[in-house]
Design a protein around this motif. Sequence first.
Motif, mmCIF file in Angstrom:
data_model
loop_
_atom_site.group_PDB
_atom_site.id
_atom_site.type_symbol
_atom_site.label_atom_id
_atom_site.label_comp_id
_atom_site.label_asym_id
_atom_site.label_seq_id
_atom_site.Cartn_x
_atom_site.Cartn_y
_atom_site.Cartn_z
ATOM 1 N N LEU A 136 89.032 -51.572 54.179
ATOM 2 C CA LEU A 136 89.884 -50.848 55.240
ATOM 3 C C LEU A 136 89.681 -51.093 56.559
ATOM 4 C CD1 LEU A 136 89.064 -47.291 53.411
ATOM 5 C CD2 LEU A 136 91.153 -48.896 53.117
ATOM 6 N N CYS A 137 90.616 -51.263 57.375
ATOM 7 C CA CYS A 137 90.520 -51.580 58.695
ATOM 8 C C CYS A 137 91.311 -50.668 59.416
ATOM 9 C CB CYS A 137 91.132 -52.841 59.052
ATOM 10 S SG CYS A 137 91.165 -53.394 60.850
ATOM 11 N N ARG A 138 90.925 -49.937 60.494
ATOM 12 C CA ARG A 138 91.750 -48.868 61.218
ATOM 13 C C ARG A 138 92.201 -49.580 62.467
ATOM 14 N NH1 ARG A 138 94.253 -44.268 59.480
ATOM 15 N NH2 ARG A 138 93.262 -42.302 60.187
ATOM 16 N N ALA C 688 102.071 -40.050 58.397
ATOM 17 C CA ALA C 688 103.285 -39.762 57.661
ATOM 18 C C ALA C 688 103.160 -39.691 56.026
ATOM 19 C CB ALA C 688 104.496 -40.713 57.956
ATOM 20 N N LEU C 689 102.503 -40.623 55.385
ATOM 21 C CA LEU C 689 102.656 -40.612 54.357
ATOM 22 C C LEU C 689 101.278 -40.288 52.960
ATOM 23 C CD1 LEU C 689 104.597 -44.075 53.702
ATOM 24 C CD2 LEU C 689 105.531 -41.838 53.566
ATOM 25 N N CYS C 690 100.253 -40.289 53.944
ATOM 26 C CA CYS C 690 99.141 -40.291 52.882
ATOM 27 C C CYS C 690 97.928 -39.458 53.438
ATOM 28 C CB CYS C 690 98.609 -41.413 52.298
ATOM 29 S SG CYS C 690 98.214 -42.495 53.421
ATOM 30 N N GLU C 691 97.694 -39.401 54.817
ATOM 31 C CA GLU C 691 96.519 -38.649 55.287
ATOM 32 C C GLU C 691 96.698 -37.296 55.546
ATOM 33 O OE1 GLU C 691 95.937 -42.482 58.248
ATOM 34 O OE2 GLU C 691 94.810 -40.611 58.612
ATOM 35 N N GLU C 692 95.757 -36.359 54.873
ATOM 36 C CA GLU C 692 95.498 -35.065 55.212
ATOM 37 C C GLU C 692 94.239 -34.513 55.110
ATOM 38 O OE1 GLU C 692 98.248 -32.651 53.152
ATOM 39 O OE2 GLU C 692 97.441 -30.845 53.642
ATOM 40 N N VAL C 693 93.962 -33.774 55.851
ATOM 41 C CA VAL C 693 92.435 -33.169 55.843
ATOM 42 C C VAL C 693 92.749 -31.777 55.300
ATOM 43 C CG1 VAL C 693 90.449 -32.192 57.031
ATOM 44 C CG2 VAL C 693 91.574 -34.198 57.799
ATOM 45 N N VAL C 694 92.242 -31.410 54.093
ATOM 46 C CA VAL C 694 92.623 -30.247 53.270
ATOM 47 C C VAL C 694 91.387 -29.487 53.434
ATOM 48 C CG1 VAL C 694 93.335 -29.605 51.191
ATOM 49 C CG2 VAL C 694 94.222 -31.691 52.050
ATOM 50 N N TYR C 709 90.277 -38.582 51.320
ATOM 51 C CA TYR C 709 91.114 -38.599 52.539
ATOM 52 C C TYR C 709 91.622 -40.184 52.575
ATOM 53 C CZ TYR C 709 92.672 -38.377 57.503
ATOM 54 O OH TYR C 709 93.577 -38.630 58.557
ATOM 55 N N VAL C 710 92.767 -40.326 52.286
ATOM 56 C CA VAL C 710 93.320 -41.469 52.026
ATOM 57 C C VAL C 710 94.156 -42.177 53.499
ATOM 58 C CG1 VAL C 710 94.973 -42.831 50.613
ATOM 59 C CG2 VAL C 710 93.550 -41.190 49.660
ATOM 60 N N ILE C 711 93.509 -43.454 53.949
ATOM 61 C CA ILE C 711 94.140 -44.061 55.077
ATOM 62 C C ILE C 711 94.902 -45.359 54.197
ATOM 63 C CG2 ILE C 711 92.307 -43.369 56.542
ATOM 64 C CD1 ILE C 711 91.484 -46.209 56.575
ATOM 65 N N PRO C 712 95.904 -45.802 55.246
ATOM 66 C CA PRO C 712 96.390 -47.082 54.665
ATOM 67 C C PRO C 712 95.578 -48.171 54.373
ATOM 68 C CG PRO C 712 97.886 -46.133 56.413
ATOM 69 C CD PRO C 712 96.656 -45.491 56.201
ATOM 70 N N ALA C 713 95.810 -48.900 53.522
ATOM 71 C CA ALA C 713 95.029 -50.317 53.094
ATOM 72 C C ALA C 713 96.167 -51.391 53.281
ATOM 73 C CB ALA C 713 94.565 -50.331 51.598
ATOM 74 N N ALA C 714 95.780 -52.709 53.087
ATOM 75 C CA ALA C 714 96.709 -53.507 53.574
ATOM 76 C C ALA C 714 98.012 -53.640 52.841
ATOM 77 C CB ALA C 714 95.704 -54.974 53.187
#
Lengths: 156, 287, 788
Positions: A136-138, C688-694, C709-714
């Motif tokens: 992961l890279c932010r 917009a598509l996957c991040e949300e603190v619940v 908590y899902v952030i975009p990967a490559a």
Amino acid sequence: MSNPRVISTVVNGVQYERPVEPRLLLSDFLRQTLGLTGTHVGCEHGVCGACTVLIDGHSARACLFFAVQADGSRIETVEGLGDVDNLSPLQEAFREHHALQCGFCTPGMLMTCVDLLRKYPLASDAEIRDGLSGNLCRCTGYDHIVRAVRAMAAKR
Amino acid sequence: MKPAAFEYLRPASIAEAVAQLGEFGGDAKILAGGQSLVPLLNFRIVRPSVLIDINRLAELDFVEEDGGGLRIGALTRHYTLETSPLVRERFPVLSAAMAHVAHIAIRNRGTIGGSLSHADPAAELPMLALLLDAEIRMLSAGGWRCHKAEGFFRGPLTTALGEDELVTEIFLPALPPRAGWGFEEFALRSGDFAFAAVVAILTAANGKIGEARVAVMGVDETPLRLRAVEQSLAGQRFTAKLVGAAARQAHANVQPFSDLRASADYRRHLVAVLTERALRAAWARAA
Amino acid sequence: MSGGAFLRPKHIGARVKRVEDPRLLTGQGQFTDDRIVPGALHVAFRRSDHAHARIAGIGTAAAASLPGVAAVYTAADLEVAPVRATSRMRNYHATAIHPLARDTVRYVGEPVVAVLAENRYIAEDALELVEIAYEPLAPVTDPEGAARGDAPLLHEEAGTNVLAQREFSQGDAEVEMAAAPVRVGGRFRFYRKTPLAIENRACLAEWDRGRRSLTLTTTTQVPGIIRDLLADLLDMPGHGIRVVAPDVGGGFGGKASLYPEEVLIAVLARKLGRAVRWTGDRLEDLTSTSQGFDEIVDAELGLDAEGRILALTAEVVGDVGAYSIYPWTAALEPVQVISFLPGPYRVPAYRGHVRAVATNKAPTGPYRGVGRPVSTFVMERLVDMAARRLGVDPAELRRRNLVREDEFPYRVASGIVWDSSAFGETLDSACTAIGYDTLREEQAKARIAGRLYGIGIATYAELTGIGSRISAAPGMPINTGTETASIRLDSTGAVTASFGVASHGQGLETTLAQVIADELGARLDGILIVQGDSAAVAHGTGTYASRSAVLAGGAATQASRLLKERIVRAASYLLEAAVEDIDAADGRVFVSGTDRSLSFREVAKAVYSEMGRLPPEVREELEVAKIYDPVFGTTSSATHIAVLEVDPKTYKVTIRRYVVAEDCGRVINPMIVDGQVHGGVAQGIGAALCEEVVYDDMGQLLTASLADYVIPAAGGVPSIETIHLDTESPSTLGGFRGMGEGGTIGAPAAIANALADALAPPGVEIFELPMTPERLFRAIETAKAKGA
């Protein structure tokens, strides 16, 4: 330290013998015991990939491996790739393509790239992105990293 | 997040490992790949007093022919399965599925024995073990035991494996000739635990479906073989109507849970969609 | 001023490789946890597992007696005043933030007890032995409920959970709206996010017993702010406290506030007379790093029959969590939602009203874009909804309403002034780059084939490089409007330039050197940028709010020009030439039209080390410090266009193309600008598509690992095509504009509009983000059921 075991491990070609507590994670062994702080810790549950090193030639999460397991093993970290006056071609490619910003995910990203470049054809950007999916890279949004890897894959 | 203290044992032989398991039983955990176990240790969700590291047991790391099938040692790494020519030749569905398992760093360490013992409801290998009618061989101080994959997975993270038992190898019986396969998975990101996955094997016999196997994961407490769907397919002509019916049947035959990621309804919906896609892919390969 | 006419800048605008890279690429960076301090005590925190409770009692004896544990602290053991983020805003209530919870816990993750031990492993063992008795209080998790008079109060002293209220208006929006032929609106919901830098927060406090001074090394974006606050709290002079932000692994705003851990570590280091350190883990990051983007917006847009905007109204509720964060206050983000809502459009009548409401969740703070991602999402959705209602192409509708060049400076209803920016050009440029007309044709074909293919546009404007006349909150305890550059030529001829900024990925060590190289005439590799250190300049704050290129670049420009004059004057004496005939470049001063020159090194030697070489009346200090204040700042703008497809069966979203055309002013390093855009867009895609603190109804955090908590990967971020409209800002020295936040501002809106466009055939509207696969499923199933 409770129940210390003496381990013998080779890190970046240098042999070390140290007593370690069984629960000491390899990531902490590298950083605290050996002072090799290039390997970074981002999550300690194997998801972010910042701690990726090579164990016996294969990329692996240092946060999911105990130092005791490294007894008799060969570990390679980012410090073994190159140094500031002599960057490796992969490190140069990262620099050329601006594939890093804050630099925190970078060591793990580089070690993953070393493994990917050895093992996979990386014939398309989709394949490269898939290979990088565990790091992961932010900061970069990945595109520049993909370009650096594409350039390296082409040169192989 | 640092783990609680544990005693660390590193047996040099299978016999030693099994003896240690027998001694410490429920207080011990086997450390193989560690990719599922160590996060739980780091979060202190599990706190075994003993860790038995079996990574020195090289005799458990193998892929060997056995008749038309394969015997795979429990310590065989996911990456080995991903790249083994034998696996690709005899069980291409397994090769293909391995590429979806997590990421390269996880695949380099994770093992088949570990994955089957851990039994995460959203892990690919348990589902594939079911699909391929695997036989799981286990050893304890009391001796050997074999268990079919069917019935091995009892619940989330729960299997038929006894506290004092070590998985040593997995036998995959030969597939019928010209079996086509389809593997369809839905995950938010590549390598994530899937919301749902369906894997199918179809053989062709005189232009009709011969044998049919359909397995799903992520939509119940364990992976499942959809026997009713298989029965509906076997011996039938492969038509869009048949596939649609099979998808609807799959939809009706699963009891998914709702969680943060997806509701039961959505999972059921995905099972229907993925079943259809997996069956089409399998038929295309069988024909 | 000496003749800049015969030198063209050659570093500004160039794709210079970064100075930071060699150390970062080789693992030789110095991040906070990398700093090795033998004998330092390691802190672990026992954090609240209740969202709202009184602390009835704490038992620490068992923990304290564990071998390897040095001490255990609770609030009762500390004498340090709480921190309050003050402001002159009316209807604002500050809240007291203690380093360890005192009497009451207000969010899951709030630090209650600190254990100090030989290492983190032992410290965590000791945490398990701490006993805390809680008396649960009713948790407040719904911000609208929390705003009601009968809701349980988080802070008695405030007397309300509405910590801030603000309104901006112009004209009579309600009347204009009622008369508008076309009205579109709805309830928009942007769900909570966390910045999630890959480096977790960490800090290390070292106390020098001999000098009675403190050095705090911390993963902060704002070392100057921390230093000034600690000087007050610890009653120490500023020169006795040094706050260092070494290499910092990303911030995005989450490291731009003061944290209780920093105060605690500093207090304990002084109390114990030794080094104390804390390195947070990911669980602590997810529970206690400041969060953002949590707003409910009821908004409506009124237009005439030709699609010209007549009125805009918005009622906003911002869920700001349990405390008003220092120094920004809880009003920071919510107020920017309403102050920026009109965007780059002509909006004659406007009313925006916001309440910032406290709930039992982690405090919110700055997160990249601060309010503008939300306001842009709302406004751009409204514009697209209006376009659909009117049967007008969304790009065309924007053209009809974007403020035009001849209308600048343009005063927005909220009082913000757009000085000048290429709004319409960014739209045209993005449309051209992506082949907009061709895309619409492709879309038509795709729709016939049953594909869900969408094109989404987002045009936005923001204020960057803000100076002293623009305040995030009136009367807040810091000055964000100025930046200092202190540049010197030392006796070896090396150039050192010190700033109050704190780079954490943006490459300021490189970009500021580029500015100085051109303005001073120094060699790029002869310049050292000192930053991320409160000791570097007399006053500094840090890096946030897209300010550093403008403010530090402006200050660097001013200081360089003055220093260059001094160097040239010295050279004029040494070379016996007129000042007008001398210029400097590449670390040399030279007399034009001749081959007579001196290196900076030679000038420095002459000035500093050769006694009597220059007469005292001629010798000047080769050191200049300048403070730059852009006063208002400048407008930055961009248009984002996203093209995506939604799988009509699984509802998986694939982004096929993404274009950003931005007016980012004079570009210092195009490579770095691209990197900032890409990273911001990636965060916007995640939003917009996957991040949300619940949080659940009891205020328990459900997204407590990186699996949740899902952030975009490559694979989730496409290649992003960027076009820079290199239009110099008329308002800033150097013509720079800030551009660090644009990606997150435009991307959620572009993706939302693309989704709405893709799902127009089934009749799905997009009112909330993130549109996870589950939400898409629900929306589509609902629309199908209605249509059936």
